[in-house]
Write a protein that holds these residues in place. Structure first.
Motif, short mmCIF file in Angstrom:
data_model
loop_
_atom_site.label_atom_id
_atom_site.label_comp_id
_atom_site.label_asym_id
_atom_site.label_seq_id
_atom_site.Cartn_x
_atom_site.Cartn_y
_atom_site.Cartn_z
N ARG A 296 27.58 21.42 16.83
CA ARG A 296 27.60 21.57 18.36
C ARG A 296 26.69 22.80 18.62
NH1 ARG A 296 29.25 19.26 22.98
NH2 ARG A 296 30.18 20.43 24.49
N LEU A 297 25.91 22.56 19.69
CA LEU A 297 24.95 23.85 20.14
C LEU A 297 25.48 24.31 21.56
CD1 LEU A 297 21.69 22.07 19.14
CD2 LEU A 297 22.91 23.61 17.81
N LYS A 298 25.14 25.60 21.61
CA LYS A 298 25.14 26.25 23.05
C LYS A 298 24.00 27.05 23.01
CE LYS A 298 29.90 26.90 23.48
NZ LYS A 298 31.23 27.84 23.88
N ILE A 299 23.19 26.57 24.06
CA ILE A 299 21.73 27.20 24.17
C ILE A 299 21.58 27.70 25.57
CG2 ILE A 299 19.41 26.55 24.22
CD1 ILE A 299 20.09 24.09 22.41
N GLU A 300 21.04 28.95 25.43
CA GLU A 300 20.80 29.72 27.12
C GLU A 300 19.50 29.17 27.60
OE1 GLU A 300 21.31 34.15 28.70
OE2 GLU A 300 21.76 33.60 26.97
N ILE A 301 19.31 28.71 28.59
CA ILE A 301 18.08 28.36 29.32
C ILE A 301 17.91 28.70 30.72
CG2 ILE A 301 17.60 26.39 27.74
CD1 ILE A 301 18.42 24.63 30.13
N PRO A 302 16.94 28.83 31.30
CA PRO A 302 16.88 29.25 32.88
C PRO A 302 17.78 28.09 33.40
CG PRO A 302 14.78 29.42 31.99
CD PRO A 302 15.58 28.66 30.91
N ASP A 303 18.45 28.50 34.74
CA ASP A 303 19.02 27.75 35.47
C ASP A 303 17.92 26.92 36.33
OD1 ASP A 303 19.62 26.74 38.61
OD2 ASP A 303 21.67 27.03 37.74
N ILE A 304 17.82 25.49 35.88
CA ILE A 304 17.02 24.64 36.01
C ILE A 304 16.55 24.31 37.45
CG2 ILE A 304 16.10 22.15 35.77
CD1 ILE A 304 17.36 22.19 33.12
N PRO A 305 17.51 24.07 38.44
CA PRO A 305 17.25 23.81 39.87
C PRO A 305 16.42 24.89 40.40
CG PRO A 305 19.20 22.68 39.38
CD PRO A 305 18.94 23.78 38.07
N GLU A 306 17.15 26.19 39.93
CA GLU A 306 16.46 27.55 40.41
C GLU A 306 15.01 27.74 39.83
OE1 GLU A 306 18.93 30.94 39.58
OE2 GLU A 306 20.61 30.37 40.75
N LEU A 307 14.65 27.52 38.55
CA LEU A 307 13.53 27.57 38.12
C LEU A 307 12.40 26.37 38.86
CD1 LEU A 307 11.37 28.35 36.04
CD2 LEU A 307 12.56 26.75 34.43
N TYR A 308 13.00 25.21 39.13
CA TYR A 308 12.10 24.38 39.91
C TYR A 308 11.82 24.82 41.39
CZ TYR A 308 10.39 20.32 42.31
OH TYR A 308 9.81 19.42 42.94
N GLU A 309 12.99 25.44 41.95
CA GLU A 309 12.61 25.68 43.38
C GLU A 309 11.28 26.86 43.33
OE1 GLU A 309 13.35 24.87 46.26
OE2 GLU A 309 14.30 22.95 45.26
N MET A 310 11.45 27.91 42.14
CA MET A 310 10.60 28.94 42.46
C MET A 310 9.34 28.33 41.89
SD MET A 310 10.43 32.04 39.26
CE MET A 310 9.80 30.92 38.27
N LEU A 311 9.09 27.37 40.87
CA LEU A 311 7.79 26.70 40.97
C LEU A 311 7.37 26.15 42.06
CD1 LEU A 311 8.81 25.16 37.39
CD2 LEU A 311 6.79 26.68 37.80
N ARG A 312 7.98 25.19 42.95
CA ARG A 312 7.50 24.67 44.22
C ARG A 312 7.19 25.65 44.91
NH1 ARG A 312 10.22 22.15 48.71
NH2 ARG A 312 12.09 23.15 48.34
N ALA A 313 7.88 26.73 45.34
CA ALA A 313 7.62 27.78 46.38
C ALA A 313 5.99 28.48 45.92
CB ALA A 313 8.64 28.60 46.43
N ARG A 314 5.84 28.48 44.77
CA ARG A 314 4.67 29.53 44.32
C ARG A 314 3.56 28.34 44.34
NH1 ARG A 314 6.30 33.18 39.24
NH2 ARG A 314 7.75 34.66 40.27
N ALA A 315 3.77 26.97 44.15
CA ALA A 315 2.54 26.08 43.98
C ALA A 315 1.59 26.12 45.14
CB ALA A 315 2.96 24.84 43.37
N ASP A 316 0.35 26.62 44.97
CA ASP A 316 -0.78 26.27 45.92
C ASP A 316 -1.97 26.10 45.32
OD1 ASP A 316 -1.80 26.74 48.41
OD2 ASP A 316 -1.99 28.84 48.18
N PRO A 317 -2.33 24.90 45.02
CA PRO A 317 -1.49 23.66 44.88
C PRO A 317 -0.52 23.68 43.61
CG PRO A 317 -3.51 23.10 44.37
CD PRO A 317 -3.64 24.44 44.55
N THR A 318 -1.00 24.76 42.51
CA THR A 318 -0.32 24.72 41.27
C THR A 318 0.11 25.91 41.00
OG1 THR A 318 -2.40 25.71 40.29
CG2 THR A 318 -2.06 23.23 40.35
N THR A 319 1.16 26.26 39.98
CA THR A 319 1.44 27.42 39.53
C THR A 319 1.94 27.48 38.20
OG1 THR A 319 3.00 29.40 40.11
CG2 THR A 319 4.05 27.28 40.15
N LEU A 320 1.78 28.37 37.22
CA LEU A 320 2.19 28.39 35.97
C LEU A 320 3.11 29.69 35.85
CD1 LEU A 320 1.41 27.46 33.06
CD2 LEU A 320 -0.27 29.53 33.09
N VAL A 321 4.24 29.17 34.91
CA VAL A 321 4.94 30.34 34.54
C VAL A 321 5.44 30.17 32.90
CG1 VAL A 321 6.27 30.53 36.56
CG2 VAL A 321 7.28 28.95 34.84
#
Length: 229
Positions: free
Chosen positions: A128-153
């Motif tokens: 059984r694994l517990k893995i800490e990762i960024p909140d995926i919807p929040e990460l996607y919204e940040m990427l989408r807002a920054r993309a002009d037309p691309t963004t890299l994090v």
């Protein structure tokens, strides 16, 4: 956010292993087919197979020679197929909420039959694994807002064993791509430890910070097709 997953490793021994497409075509989804689990929905990642190249080995760990050819029934048709004898196949995969319990997984493998081929289970390992990762919807919204037309994090994942790390990357990548596809956008994920030195240096220079063995790079593009580094 913390995601929970069940990691499995199974080692199977086949007395006679044919070149069955159920195993050797689209190998990345072989486990999902065996478990009779459908492709994940747009909202959920389920079975993620870590083993992407299914390589049978003999008793001393080497790739075996073809033992012969014989008749084999596939999808109701009798065909002639090459086969290997007394070989082992190891598969690693993670379950991110398919609804199957560890008991269900073990019960399904305990059928000891894949298509028309019988096998013995030499190992069934569950963790059984517990893995800490960024909140995926929040990460996607940040990427989408920054993309002009691309963004890299860059994203730093926990320091994990390689197979656990690969399953976490696969989970994150699949979820992000599902969100991007709804808006006809493109997500590309690059693992720092897999990049050539010059590729990694270029990304580190672009983001003005060094990477580690646990760094992944995520590129979102609003243009059609895959973006390039």
């Amino acid at each position: 956010m913390v995601v929970e997953a069940d990691f499995y490793r199974v080692r199977l021994r086949f007395k006679r292993l044919f070149a069955d497409p159920a195993i050797f075509e689209d190998q990345k989804n072989a486990v999902r087919r065996f478990l009779s689990y459908p492709s994940p929905s747009n909202d959920q990642v389920a079975i993620y197979q870590i083993t992407d190249n299914i390589a049978p080995i003999d008793n001393v760990g080497k790739s075996p020679d073809v033992a012969g050819t014989a008749r084999y029934v596939h999808r109701g048709r009798v065909v002639r197929s090459e086969y290997l004898e007394n070989v082992k196949v190891t598969l690693e995969y993670a379950d991110f909420g398919s609804g199957l319990s560890p008991y269900d997984h073990q019960r399904l493998w305990n059928r000891q039959r894949w298509g028309r081929m019988d096998f013995n289970i030499e190992e069934f390992h569950h963790e059984r694994l517990k893995i800490e990762i960024p909140d995926i919807p929040e990460l996607y919204e940040m990427l989408r807002a920054r993309a002009d037309p691309t963004t890299l994090v860059d994203v730093e994942l926990p320091d994990l064993l390689d197979n656990f790390f690969r399953s976490a990357v696969g989970y994150l990548e699949t979820r992000l791509k599902q969100l991007a596809e709804r808006e006809h956008q493109t997500i590309d994920v690059y693992v720092a430890r897999d990049l050539l030195p010059e590729e990694k240096q270029a990304l580190e220079k672009r983001l003005t910070r060094p990477s580690t063995q646990s760094t992944i790079y995520i590129l979102l593009s609003k243009t059609a097709g895959s973006a390039a580094l």
